[in-house]
Design a protein around this motif. Structure first.
Motif, mmCIF file in Angstrom:
data_model
loop_
_atom_site.group_PDB
_atom_site.id
_atom_site.type_symbol
_atom_site.label_atom_id
_atom_site.label_comp_id
_atom_site.label_asym_id
_atom_site.label_seq_id
_atom_site.Cartn_x
_atom_site.Cartn_y
_atom_site.Cartn_z
ATOM 1 N N ARG A 53 -5.684 4.779 1.635
ATOM 2 C CA ARG A 53 -4.743 3.970 2.408
ATOM 3 C C ARG A 53 -4.306 2.790 1.545
ATOM 4 N NH1 ARG A 53 -5.801 4.297 8.063
ATOM 5 N NH2 ARG A 53 -3.955 2.989 8.322
ATOM 6 N N LEU A 54 -3.021 2.633 1.344
ATOM 7 C CA LEU A 54 -2.479 1.595 0.475
ATOM 8 C C LEU A 54 -2.352 0.261 1.215
ATOM 9 C CD1 LEU A 54 0.454 3.696 -1.047
ATOM 10 C CD2 LEU A 54 -1.772 3.242 -2.124
ATOM 11 N N LYS B 264 4.957 -3.015 -3.176
ATOM 12 C CA LYS B 264 5.866 -1.874 -3.258
ATOM 13 C C LYS B 264 5.825 -1.123 -1.935
ATOM 14 C CE LYS B 264 5.310 -1.026 -8.255
ATOM 15 N NZ LYS B 264 4.869 -0.050 -9.276
ATOM 16 N N SER B 265 6.854 -0.307 -1.707
ATOM 17 C CA SER B 265 6.871 0.505 -0.493
ATOM 18 C C SER B 265 5.980 1.731 -0.675
ATOM 19 C CB SER B 265 8.293 0.950 -0.169
ATOM 20 O OG SER B 265 8.738 1.922 -1.113
ATOM 21 N N HIS B 266 5.631 2.322 0.435
ATOM 22 C CA HIS B 266 4.880 3.575 0.448
ATOM 23 C C HIS B 266 5.585 4.617 -0.420
ATOM 24 C CE1 HIS B 266 2.961 6.867 3.240
ATOM 25 N NE2 HIS B 266 2.267 6.714 2.141
ATOM 26 N N ARG B 267 6.874 4.748 -0.210
ATOM 27 C CA ARG B 267 7.642 5.742 -0.956
ATOM 28 C C ARG B 267 7.658 5.443 -2.448
ATOM 29 N NH1 ARG B 267 13.516 8.298 0.688
ATOM 30 N NH2 ARG B 267 13.822 9.533 -1.204
ATOM 31 N N GLU B 268 7.769 4.169 -2.806
ATOM 32 C CA GLU B 268 7.793 3.810 -4.229
ATOM 33 C C GLU B 268 6.493 4.189 -4.927
ATOM 34 O OE1 GLU B 268 10.793 -0.024 -4.512
ATOM 35 O OE2 GLU B 268 8.765 -0.327 -3.717
ATOM 36 N N VAL B 269 5.362 3.984 -4.261
ATOM 37 C CA VAL B 269 4.080 4.362 -4.849
ATOM 38 C C VAL B 269 3.995 5.885 -4.959
ATOM 39 C CG1 VAL B 269 1.568 4.317 -4.579
ATOM 40 C CG2 VAL B 269 2.925 2.283 -4.020
ATOM 41 N N LEU C 192 0.894 14.055 1.317
ATOM 42 C CA LEU C 192 0.620 13.197 2.467
ATOM 43 C C LEU C 192 0.179 14.074 3.628
ATOM 44 C CD1 LEU C 192 2.902 10.287 3.726
ATOM 45 C CD2 LEU C 192 0.945 11.248 4.920
ATOM 46 N N HIS C 193 -1.061 13.902 4.032
ATOM 47 C CA HIS C 193 -1.625 14.655 5.155
ATOM 48 C C HIS C 193 -2.058 13.674 6.241
ATOM 49 C CE1 HIS C 193 -2.251 17.199 1.581
ATOM 50 N NE2 HIS C 193 -2.058 18.217 2.408
ATOM 51 N N TYR C 194 -1.377 13.606 7.375
ATOM 52 C CA TYR C 194 -0.251 14.439 7.786
ATOM 53 C C TYR C 194 0.813 13.554 8.418
ATOM 54 C CZ TYR C 194 -3.100 18.630 7.272
ATOM 55 O OH TYR C 194 -3.866 19.641 6.770
ATOM 56 N N ILE C 195 2.016 14.078 8.541
ATOM 57 C CA ILE C 195 2.999 13.479 9.432
ATOM 58 C C ILE C 195 2.487 13.716 10.854
ATOM 59 C CG2 ILE C 195 5.397 13.548 10.218
ATOM 60 C CD1 ILE C 195 6.050 14.924 7.504
ATOM 61 N N TYR D 4 -1.638 5.021 10.215
ATOM 62 C CA TYR D 4 -2.209 5.814 9.128
ATOM 63 C C TYR D 4 -1.098 6.445 8.281
ATOM 64 C CZ TYR D 4 -4.038 10.023 6.926
ATOM 65 O OH TYR D 4 -4.307 11.018 6.029
ATOM 66 N N TYR D 5 -0.140 7.043 8.938
ATOM 67 C CA TYR D 5 0.941 7.752 8.240
ATOM 68 C C TYR D 5 1.768 6.823 7.351
ATOM 69 C CZ TYR D 5 5.432 10.182 7.686
ATOM 70 O OH TYR D 5 6.573 10.738 7.184
ATOM 71 N N ARG D 6 1.875 5.572 7.736
ATOM 72 C CA ARG D 6 2.733 4.643 6.999
ATOM 73 C C ARG D 6 2.169 4.232 5.643
ATOM 74 N NH1 ARG D 6 4.050 2.627 12.356
ATOM 75 N NH2 ARG D 6 2.380 1.060 12.288
ATOM 76 N N ASP D 7 0.857 4.478 5.407
ATOM 77 C CA ASP D 7 0.310 4.011 4.124
ATOM 78 C C ASP D 7 -0.703 4.969 3.486
ATOM 79 O OD1 ASP D 7 -2.072 3.577 5.575
ATOM 80 O OD2 ASP D 7 -1.598 1.461 5.912
#
Length: 390
Positions: A306-307, A314-319, A332-335, A359-362
């Motif tokens: 978990r970030l 940075k954003s989740h997507r950037e990492v 990423l497990h899971y949406i 959880y999903y956001r990071d």
């Protein structure tokens, strides 16, 4: 150090595995033969369960487990939102409705506290579930003893989705022994702990459920005279007594499964070793490593971090994209299932299960598999360190 992409998971196939498959290809039985039964017995004995039924996927296993439990139209199934969609879809296949129980913030498994609260409310409303499917996320068992106590109090059937967890342990006993559930489901997809290519299995200690599962796997057909409604017309005679499916596993797949089972303990020990290396190497980074409950020994199908995005800057997507751009094929497990378009159309919405959504956001799944070399794991660690800026 290799610059080839490092996947988040992959199978480990050895010479013995290949030979086992070749031996079956040279035999008289490619399907519905003795190797399938041998695979079932091997897994059941390893787990300490009375019966096992091998099928062509864990999705099929979940489906027939729900049917064997009597789930149907007008019934309700509850599961975790932090899972693959199959854990919920199996209820819809049976004509039942589906709902979710939010996750524990440390294990990412179904929260026993949220389950108890939701059951108390559902009981007052007359909307109790017929089946609850706890998901052993990433290989760590849910708190099955506590869930079993609630099942006894509220009268629902427990089916463990242990697709991630063969080789794991709960209270020092193998996941899959069905001590605290009616049935347990395993997956043998290539990224799981062991593989049969595609494949799944249902374990149970109930002879009645076992017989139902075997029929449902193969068109609902029986040759047992005690179950037939008409007179036998000869040794060729069979009857379809319910609507079943063609969910059989081939002997080719089962041969691979038997061979893989010989290395199951080795695979899990290796995953545990690599997980501990991650724990030690990532301790100073702005992230949270997976927490393990002292009652469990994880099979470590997945290693999820978990970030701390605020500290990283940075954003989740950037990492995520930063890692992938350097050949670290994180996932990423899971949406959360309830925010998938199909489930939104059923009435679910963002905010329904806030812990799963947080959880999903990071969350990011790092590479972890038995064949991952320490050199490649070090590359993952160093790349992650550079991406998060530490």
């Amino acid at each position: 150090m290799s610059s080839l992409p490092i996947p988040y998971g992959r199978q480990s196939i050895g010479v013995a595995d290949i030979q086992a498959v070749v031996d079956v290809l040279k035999s008289d039985w490619l399907t519905q033969g003795p190797t399938g039964e041998r695979f079932e017995r091997t897994v059941a004995d390893y787990c300490g369960a009375a019966h096992a039924v091998a099928v062509n996927s864990a999705t099929s296993a979940l489906h027939i487990a729900c049917l064997a439990a009597g789930l149907g139209p007008g019934d309700i199934l509850w599961t975790s939102p932090n899972t693959f969609v199959a854990s919920a879809n199996c209820g819809l296949y049976c004509g039942a409705s589906v709902d979710f129980v939010d996750i524990d913030p440390r294990t990412y498994n179904m929260s026993v506290e949220r389950l108890e609260e939701k059951l108390a409310c559902a009981s007052r409303q007359g909307l109790l579930p017929k089946v609850v499917i706890p998901v052993h996320f990433a290989g760590q068992s849910c708190d099955m003893k506590a869930i079993a106590r609630l099942a006894e109090r509220y009268g629902f059937t427990v089916i463990e989705d242990a697709s991630h967890a063969i080789g794991g342990r709960y209270k020092n006993e193998p996941v899959g022994n069905c001590r605290h559930s009616a049935m347990t489901v395993f997956s043998f997809h290539p990224v799981k702990i062991i593989t049969t290519g595609e494949g799944g299995m249902v374990l149970t200690n109930s002879s009645e459920l076992h017989e139902n599962l075997v029929r449902l796997r193969s068109h609902g057909i029986t040759r047992d005279p005690a179950l037939m409604t008409g007179e036998s017309h000869g040794p060729w005679y069979y009857e379809q007594i319910e609507l079943g499916f063609n969910y059989r596993m081939t002997d080719i797949q089962a041969a691979l499964g038997v061979s893989q089972m010989a290395r199951l303990s080795e695979f899990v020990e290796r995953r545990d070793h690599l997980a501990k290396r991650y724990d030690a190497a990532l301790i100073d980074l702005p992230l949270t490593c997976p927490w393990q409950h002292p009652d469990t020994y994880s099979a470590f199908h997945l290693y999820v971090i978990r970030l701390d995005l605020g500290r990283i800057g940075k954003s989740h997507r950037e990492v995520f994209e930063g890692l992938r751009s350097q050949g670290i094929l994180v996932n990423l497990h899971y949406i959360p299932v309830h925010i998938q378009p199909y489930y939104r159309a059923l009435g679910f919405t963002g905010g329904d299960f806030p812990e799963a959504e947080r959880y999903y956001r990071d969350a990011i799944t790092l590479p972890l598999y038995a064949g991952l070399s320490e050199a490649d794991q070090t590359r993952v660690i160093e790349t992650l360190r550079s991406v998060v800026g530490k």
